[in-house]
Write a protein that holds these residues in place. Structure first.
Motif, PDB file in Angstrom:
ATOM      1  N   ILE A  21       5.233   2.841 -17.284  1.00 13.88           N
ATOM      2  CA  ILE A  21       4.628   1.514 -17.392  1.00 13.88           C
ATOM      3  C   ILE A  21       3.206   1.599 -16.824  1.00 13.88           C
ATOM      4  O   ILE A  21       3.013   1.566 -15.607  1.00 13.88           O
ATOM      5  N   PRO A  22       2.211   1.777 -17.683  1.00  8.84           N
ATOM      6  CA  PRO A  22       0.832   1.826 -17.173  1.00  8.84           C
ATOM      7  C   PRO A  22       0.484   0.507 -16.489  1.00  8.84           C
ATOM      8  O   PRO A  22       0.490  -0.546 -17.116  1.00  8.84           O
ATOM      9  N   THR A  23       0.223   0.575 -15.227  1.00 10.68           N
ATOM     10  CA  THR A  23      -0.048  -0.633 -14.461  1.00 10.68           C
ATOM     11  C   THR A  23      -1.254  -0.402 -13.570  1.00 10.68           C
ATOM     12  O   THR A  23      -1.303   0.590 -12.827  1.00 10.68           O
ATOM     13  N   SER A  24      -2.198  -1.309 -13.625  1.00  9.09           N
ATOM     14  CA  SER A  24      -3.403  -1.198 -12.805  1.00  9.09           C
ATOM     15  C   SER A  24      -3.353  -2.203 -11.668  1.00  9.09           C
ATOM     16  O   SER A  24      -2.759  -3.283 -11.794  1.00  9.09           O
ATOM     17  N   LEU A  25      -3.986  -1.859 -10.583  1.00 10.59           N
ATOM     18  CA  LEU A  25      -4.113  -2.796  -9.467  1.00 10.59           C
ATOM     19  C   LEU A  25      -5.051  -3.939  -9.838  1.00 10.59           C
ATOM     20  O   LEU A  25      -5.968  -3.759 -10.648  1.00 10.59           O
ATOM     21  N   PRO A  26      -4.831  -5.107  -9.257  1.00 12.95           N
ATOM     22  CA  PRO A  26      -5.788  -6.204  -9.472  1.00 12.95           C
ATOM     23  C   PRO A  26      -7.181  -5.804  -8.980  1.00 12.95           C
ATOM     24  O   PRO A  26      -7.339  -4.915  -8.128  1.00 12.95           O
ATOM     25  N   GLU A  27      -8.170  -6.472  -9.497  1.00 10.97           N
ATOM     26  CA  GLU A  27      -9.548  -6.176  -9.108  1.00 10.97           C
ATOM     27  C   GLU A  27      -9.730  -6.344  -7.600  1.00 10.97           C
ATOM     28  O   GLU A  27      -9.257  -7.304  -7.000  1.00 10.97           O
ATOM     29  N   GLY A  28     -10.393  -5.379  -6.986  1.00  7.03           N
ATOM     30  CA  GLY A  28     -10.658  -5.430  -5.551  1.00  7.03           C
ATOM     31  C   GLY A  28      -9.688  -4.608  -4.725  1.00  7.03           C
ATOM     32  O   GLY A  28      -9.948  -4.365  -3.535  1.00  7.03           O
ATOM     33  N   PRO A  87      -5.170  -1.626   4.636  1.00  6.00           N
ATOM     34  CA  PRO A  87      -3.897  -1.328   3.966  1.00  6.00           C
ATOM     35  C   PRO A  87      -2.982  -2.554   3.975  1.00  6.00           C
ATOM     36  O   PRO A  87      -2.759  -3.173   5.018  1.00  6.00           O
ATOM     37  N   VAL A  88      -2.471  -2.909   2.785  1.00  3.40           N
ATOM     38  CA  VAL A  88      -1.610  -4.088   2.667  1.00  3.40           C
ATOM     39  C   VAL A  88      -0.258  -3.761   2.029  1.00  3.40           C
ATOM     40  O   VAL A  88       0.624  -4.615   1.959  1.00  3.40           O
ATOM     41  N   GLY A  89      -0.103  -2.528   1.554  1.00  2.28           N
ATOM     42  CA  GLY A  89       1.163  -2.119   0.956  1.00  2.28           C
ATOM     43  C   GLY A  89       1.323  -0.623   1.069  1.00  2.28           C
ATOM     44  O   GLY A  89       0.327   0.099   1.219  1.00  2.28           O
ATOM     45  N   THR A  90       2.558  -0.142   1.010  1.00  2.02           N
ATOM     46  CA  THR A  90       2.783   1.288   1.144  1.00  2.02           C
ATOM     47  C   THR A  90       4.071   1.693   0.459  1.00  2.02           C
ATOM     48  O   THR A  90       4.991   0.882   0.298  1.00  2.02           O
ATOM     49  N   ALA A  91       4.128   2.964   0.046  1.00  2.00           N
ATOM     50  CA  ALA A  91       5.339   3.562  -0.509  1.00  2.00           C
ATOM     51  C   ALA A  91       5.192   5.073  -0.384  1.00  2.00           C
ATOM     52  O   ALA A  91       4.076   5.590  -0.260  1.00  2.00           O
ATOM     53  N   ALA A  92       6.314   5.769  -0.413  1.00  2.00           N
ATOM     54  CA  ALA A  92       6.283   7.223  -0.332  1.00  2.00           C
ATOM     55  C   ALA A  92       7.301   7.808  -1.292  1.00  2.00           C
ATOM     56  O   ALA A  92       8.324   7.183  -1.592  1.00  2.00           O
ATOM     57  N   GLY A 119       1.219  -8.388  -9.167  1.00  2.00           N
ATOM     58  CA  GLY A 119       1.296  -7.103  -9.846  1.00  2.00           C
ATOM     59  C   GLY A 119       1.011  -5.926  -8.948  1.00  2.00           C
ATOM     60  O   GLY A 119       0.991  -4.779  -9.410  1.00  2.00           O
ATOM     61  N   ILE A 120       0.801  -6.167  -7.652  1.00  2.00           N
ATOM     62  CA  ILE A 120       0.470  -5.070  -6.730  1.00  2.00           C
ATOM     63  C   ILE A 120       1.674  -4.165  -6.516  1.00  2.00           C
ATOM     64  O   ILE A 120       1.565  -2.932  -6.539  1.00  2.00           O
ATOM     65  N   GLY A 121       2.846  -4.782  -6.295  1.00  2.00           N
ATOM     66  CA  GLY A 121       4.043  -3.980  -6.047  1.00  2.00           C
ATOM     67  C   GLY A 121       4.396  -3.105  -7.231  1.00  2.00           C
ATOM     68  O   GLY A 121       4.752  -1.932  -7.072  1.00  2.00           O
ATOM     69  N   LYS A 122       4.281  -3.651  -8.442  1.00  2.00           N
ATOM     70  CA  LYS A 122       4.591  -2.873  -9.636  1.00  2.00           C
ATOM     71  C   LYS A 122       3.592  -1.721  -9.799  1.00  2.00           C
ATOM     72  O   LYS A 122       3.974  -0.588 -10.147  1.00  2.00           O
ATOM     73  N   ALA A 123       2.323  -1.987  -9.537  1.00  2.00           N
ATOM     74  CA  ALA A 123       1.317  -0.936  -9.639  1.00  2.00           C
ATOM     75  C   ALA A 123       1.555   0.153  -8.605  1.00  2.00           C
ATOM     76  O   ALA A 123       1.409   1.351  -8.885  1.00  2.00           O
ATOM     77  N   LEU A 124       1.943  -0.232  -7.386  1.00  2.00           N
ATOM     78  CA  LEU A 124       2.217   0.737  -6.331  1.00  2.00           C
ATOM     79  C   LEU A 124       3.386   1.637  -6.717  1.00  2.00           C
ATOM     80  O   LEU A 124       3.332   2.860  -6.538  1.00  2.00           O
ATOM     81  N   LEU A 125       4.455   1.032  -7.251  1.00  3.27           N
ATOM     82  CA  LEU A 125       5.602   1.824  -7.675  1.00  3.27           C
ATOM     83  C   LEU A 125       5.223   2.768  -8.804  1.00  3.27           C
ATOM     84  O   LEU A 125       5.631   3.943  -8.827  1.00  3.27           O
ATOM     85  N   SER A 126       4.434   2.270  -9.751  1.00  3.36           N
ATOM     86  CA  SER A 126       3.979   3.112 -10.850  1.00  3.36           C
ATOM     87  C   SER A 126       3.192   4.308 -10.331  1.00  3.36           C
ATOM     88  O   SER A 126       3.380   5.447 -10.775  1.00  3.36           O
ATOM     89  N   ARG A 127       2.327   4.061  -9.343  1.00  2.08           N
ATOM     90  CA  ARG A 127       1.494   5.151  -8.809  1.00  2.08           C
ATOM     91  C   ARG A 127       2.313   6.186  -8.056  1.00  2.08           C
ATOM     92  O   ARG A 127       2.097   7.394  -8.215  1.00  2.08           O
ATOM     93  N   ILE A 155      12.145  -5.195 -10.580  1.00  4.25           N
ATOM     94  CA  ILE A 155      11.031  -4.300 -10.927  1.00  4.25           C
ATOM     95  C   ILE A 155      11.531  -2.870 -11.074  1.00  4.25           C
ATOM     96  O   ILE A 155      11.148  -2.158 -12.006  1.00  4.25           O
ATOM     97  N   TYR A 156      12.398  -2.422 -10.158  1.00  5.32           N
ATOM     98  CA  TYR A 156      12.917  -1.054 -10.242  1.00  5.32           C
ATOM     99  C   TYR A 156      13.580  -0.810 -11.600  1.00  5.32           C
ATOM    100  O   TYR A 156      13.441   0.265 -12.193  1.00  5.32           O
ATOM    101  N   ARG A 157      14.317  -1.799 -12.080  1.00  4.22           N
ATOM    102  CA  ARG A 157      14.993  -1.635 -13.367  1.00  4.22           C
ATOM    103  C   ARG A 157      13.997  -1.451 -14.501  1.00  4.22           C
ATOM    104  O   ARG A 157      14.248  -0.720 -15.467  1.00  4.22           O
ATOM    105  N   GLN A 158      12.858  -2.095 -14.395  1.00  6.33           N
ATOM    106  CA  GLN A 158      11.845  -1.959 -15.438  1.00  6.33           C
ATOM    107  C   GLN A 158      11.300  -0.538 -15.514  1.00  6.33           C
ATOM    108  O   GLN A 158      10.789  -0.113 -16.545  1.00  6.33           O
ATOM    109  N   PHE A 159      11.414   0.204 -14.402  1.00  2.57           N
ATOM    110  CA  PHE A 159      10.955   1.591 -14.359  1.00  2.57           C
ATOM    111  C   PHE A 159      12.082   2.581 -14.637  1.00  2.57           C
ATOM    112  O   PHE A 159      11.909   3.784 -14.439  1.00  2.57           O
ATOM    113  N   GLY A 160      13.225   2.096 -15.089  1.00  3.29           N
ATOM    114  CA  GLY A 160      14.303   2.996 -15.478  1.00  3.29           C
ATOM    115  C   GLY A 160      15.338   3.265 -14.406  1.00  3.29           C
ATOM    116  O   GLY A 160      16.236   4.089 -14.615  1.00  3.29           O
ATOM    117  N   PHE A 161      15.259   2.592 -13.251  1.00  2.00           N
ATOM    118  CA  PHE A 161      16.267   2.803 -12.214  1.00  2.00           C
ATOM    119  C   PHE A 161      17.539   2.029 -12.560  1.00  2.00           C
ATOM    120  O   PHE A 161      17.484   0.889 -13.029  1.00  2.00           O
TER     121      PHE A 161
END
Length: 513
Positions: A21-28, A87-92, A119-127, A155-161
């Motif tokens: 799912i190509p997802t971009s972060l919001p502007e800024g 920093p306002v969000g994180t994932a590993a 859309g930040i969380g979805k973009a973070l997961l995509s990245r 959201i996880y389901r949208q990425f195939g989980f």
């Protein structure tokens, strides 16, 4: 989101067929990989979503989870930063082996409250899922989440989980019950929540075993009161929410606003509740509530039947007045200019809040005999409502309305008793009694301790039992005589309710004669 009204179960999801799912972060906003010194940012973000009670505890978890492999942090932990570089969000994406083999784990995903829905969380997961195959290999990906994070699961389901339904993973902690039973219960809850939240749960990959739940999610006492059989008491403060999707319960609920204000949606209307206001909501009423900025509430939930058993007690009058209050505040606002909220006098506010805080302490501390103490405190809380209501100027007119509607429902019950063999519906009865469906269902349950369908079915079965004992009519004729149009449905219903088939019941009755 911390959904305190939802039973908490941990679940595992495994990525099936990868979905890009190509997802971009919001502007800024921008990405940044971990660099030494960002440990405090990680702790701050995790504490903001209540993953840990304080920075010190979060720091300990960071050391345990990540510090042993510093070379991976700069390649596997990602942050989202705002326009000021904070920093306002994180994932590993971290190595894991909970499922019995080396895999990659999407780990500690968090986004500061208030930024959801952009859309930040979805973009973070995509990245984080884009970390190169050379880095992570082709080992498969999994993650651990929980029932309270149903929005993230969507959201996880949208990425195939997909839901992991295999053997119990290592280091996986249950809530004290069977892993298999808790897993099934958890996914039923999640699918119901997503049905209510999005209206499209099944298209998002539902694992429910049966048809989707109705739009209004039902919370049941047997799932919600796992800690204490008497009641459930909790405190909640914004931005956390509880009950913000349309839902109903099979038990009674009291919310009391201790700070700020909240919006209560019920019966298609919205009502604002401020400090000192409360609502006393009876079972089976669809509603939702949203806490506004810097607001907090204390909630007490209890099952009326456990407080007031069927046999007469010295509390019978209190039970009737409590039901009267619920009816008046919820259903009579149009006729008598009241609203489904209860405003206490200044003295009543002080006494009620003090009492609720005592209940909260008892519930949390679990000292000896705490359930018995909570039973008495719930009764005292209802007495506070009853005393304030008794001095209210709306009491006299509301009791007249209450008696009027109760007599109309009583007349409807007489009609059902006389016409049970006919094809009657709830809508028909409401038209006859001239009471709306919602009002009728509430008062009918109060007067009979059964829903309309339960009452009608039990009545038909009782009449069928009489005919089975006293006549030689066929099963088909008896089913039609008592209002069932399908003899197979009659036989299934009879056996489910009475434990034997109609034929076996007749045989046993004749043998005893």
């Amino acid at each position: 989101m911390s959904e305190q009204s939802v039973p908490f179960y941990s679940v595992i999801m495994v990525r099936g067929e990868p979905i890009s799912i190509p997802t971009s972060l919001p502007e800024g906003y921008s990405y940044r990989f971990f660099t030494p010194g960002m440990e405090e940012d990680w702790c701050r973000i995790q504490c903001s979503v209540q993953a840990f009670p304080d920075q010190q505890t979060a720091a300990g978890a960071f050391q345990e989870e990540f510090a042993g492999r510093p070379s991976l942090l700069g390649r596997r932990m990602i942050f989202v930063c705002d326009s000021a570089g904070r920093p306002v969000g994180t994932a590993a994406l971290w190595p894991g082996d909970d499922l019995g083999k080396p895999m990659e784990r999407v780990h500690w995903v968090a986004l500061i409250p208030g930024l959801q829905g952009r859309g930040i969380g979805k973009a973070l997961l995509s990245r984080v899922l884009e970390i190169s195959p050379e880095e992570s290999g082709d080992k498969g990906v999994y993650l651990t989440t929980q029932t309270t994070s149903f929005r993230a699961i969507n959201i996880y389901r949208q990425f195939g989980f997909e839901a992991y339904l295999g053997p119990q993973p290592s280091r996986f902690k249950t809530q004290g019950g069977s892993y298999e039973k808790e897993t099934i219960a958890a996914w039923r809850i999640i699918d119901s929540l997503l049905t209510a939240y999005t209206g499209c749960c099944r298209s998002a990959g539902s694992v429910l075993f049966g048809p989707p739940a109705p739009l209004a999610l039902l919370f049941e006492r047997e799932n919600m009161f796992s800690k204490c059989s008497i009641c459930k008491v909790f405190e909640l403060a914004a931005p956390a929410q509880s009950g913000d999707v349309p839902h109903r319960h099979d038990y009674t609920q009291i919310w009391y606003v201790t700070r700020g204000y909240c919006e209560h949606y019920v019966e298609g209307q919205i009502y604002t509740m401020s400090v000192g206001d409360a609502f006393l909501l009876p079972p089976q009423v669809t509603h939702s509530t949203i806490l506004q900025n810097d607001s907090s509430i204390i909630c007490c939930e209890f099952y009326m039947e456990s407080l007031f058993p069927d046999k007469p007690t010295s509390y019978s009058k209190l039970q009737e007045m409590t039901q009267n209050i619920s009816f008046t505040l919820l259903f009579q606002q149009k006729l008598h200019s009241t609203q489904p909220r209860f405003s206490f006098s200044p003295q009543g506010q002080r006494e009620t809040e003090k009492l609720l805080r005592s209940m909260l302490a008892e519930y949390r501390q679990e000292e000896p005999f705490y359930e018995d103490k909570l039973y008495l405190l719930v009764l005292e809380l209802l007495l506070n409502f009853a005393r304030e209501y008794a001095m209210s100027p709306i009491r006299e007119v509301s009791e007249k309305a209450y008696d009027k509607y109760r007599s109309m429902v009583s007349a409807a019950i007489v009609y059902i008793d006389q016409h049970y063999a006919e094809a009657i519906s709830l809508e028909d009865i409401c038209r006859i009694s001239m009471v709306s469906k919602t009002y009728f269902c509430y008062l009918f349950k109060m007067l009979t301790h059964k829903t309309f369908i339960e009452y009608l079915t039990d009545l038909r079965l009782e009449r069928a039992m009489e005919l089975l004992r006293q006549t030689n009519q066929s099963i088909i004729d008896i089913s039609q005589a008592v209002g069932f149009r399908d003899s197979a449905h009659f036989s299934r219903t009879f056996k489910q309710a009475r434990g034997v088939s109609p034929r076996d019941y007749r045989r046993a009755a004749k043998n005893q004669a």
